[in-house]
Scaffold this active site. Structure first.
Site: not given
Length: 255
Positions: A70, A181
């Site tokens: 992440c 991302c």
């Protein structure tokens, strides 16, 4: 070797897909904090706390390495997590910068960083790129991509409208786009297609994918070899609906 993969939800599947393809590990424990997704709209203190709570989740699983799949958690919680862990913890930002260093020799090449609001505001990518001498860096918070991807909206009019909203104002066309991302590689083909169609490019921009970058990094850092293991055993866990998470994994990863 048994490892853990931590993400805010399903975005980490893009990293998991690369890990499964490389067959570097015997067993992978995937934890998606799906009850609290998205991370990208939350403040740094909250994200750090989420990271530490993820460490608590992994303790009974006896993993030997943890991958923070992440970008938001890598930007804001990685250092704090490393302080509280006895095992190595690897984020996705460092490997992505290494991939750029290896593939992009022109320090003046226009680079566009796409990420969540929290990742962009952290300046993690901007600072790391400037340390490597890249001078032409811009960034764009594209947080709306995350809920679309979480809802499995990976193509169609809604995604097209969202891309048009974000990309139409761009003044400089990037030669390199960092998918900052781990959700974004799931719509990489659509992003590439948008740039090709709407900006009349002869060649697509180079897309930097965290999953591919982290596989290369792990091979170099830990002297791991591709296809050294049989297809890994994968176990899914979630802070929210784990049945839904497993269903998404089966669809996207073809498990």
């Amino acid at each position: 070797m048994k490892i853990g993969v931590f993400d805010s939800g399903v975005g980490g599947f893009s990293v998991l897909k690369s890990l499964l393809k490389a067959q570097l590990f015997d067993e992978i424990i995937y934890y998606g904090d799906s009850a609290r997704v998205p991370y990208g709209t939350k403040d740094p203190t909250t994200i750090k706390q989420f990271g530490l709570e993820a460490l608590d989740f992994f303790k009974p699983h006896k993993i030997e390495l943890l991958i923070v799949a992440c970008n938001t958690a890598s930007a804001l919680a990685l250092e704090e997590m490393q302080k509280h862990s006895k095992i190595p913890i690897v984020g996705v930002i460092g490997p992505s910068i290494l991939a750029i260093k290896q593939q992009v020799k022109d320090k003046n090449a226009p680079i566009l960083v796409l990420g969540t609001k929290a990742t962009i505001q952290s300046n993690a990518y901007d600072n790391a790129l400037k340390q490597q001498g890249y001078l032409n860096v811009s960034h764009l918070a594209t947080s709306l991509f995350v809920p679309l991807i979480e809802e499995n909206i990976l193509e169609g009019e809604l995604l097209e409208t969202c891309m048009r909203y974000y990309f139409t104002p761009l003044e400089i066309l990037p030669e390199v786009v960092i998918l900052g991302c781990t959700h974004f590689p799931l719509i990489a083909h659509q992003i590439e297609g948008y740039f090709m169609e709407h900006f009349a490019l002869s060649t697509p921009p180079l897309l930097i994918h965290s999953g591919d970058a982290i596989v290369e990094y792990l091979q170099q850092k830990y002297a791991l070899k591709k296809n050294a293991c049989a297809f890994p055993k994968v176990e899914f866990h979630a802070s929210g609906d784990v049945v839904w998470l497993e269903k998404q994994a089966k669809e996207w990863l073809k498990l």
